[in-house]
Design a protein around this motif. Structure first.
Motif: not given
Length: 52
Positions: A1-20
């Motif tokens: 679950m955590i790996a999936v969340a991190l992978f999906v967050a990296m898709l939009p040029m790492f901007l999703g990591l600001l939330v995840v």
């Protein structure tokens, strides 16, 4: 679950990591508090000045 969340967050040029990352950090903090049994009482006692 955590790996999936991190992978999906990296898709939009790492901007999703600001939330995840903050969400995962907050969840980890709650898990630590639950596992160690630490409560705010210890923190409050340390913050209160001792009356002599």
């Amino acid at each position: 679950m955590i790996a999936v969340a991190l992978f999906v967050a990296m898709l939009p040029m790492f901007l999703g990591l600001l939330v995840v990352l903050p969400v995962l950090g907050h969840a980890t903090w709650h898990l630590y508090r639950r596992l160690t049994g630490k409560s705010g009482e210890i923190y409050q006692e340390a913050m209160e000045p001792e009356l002599v």
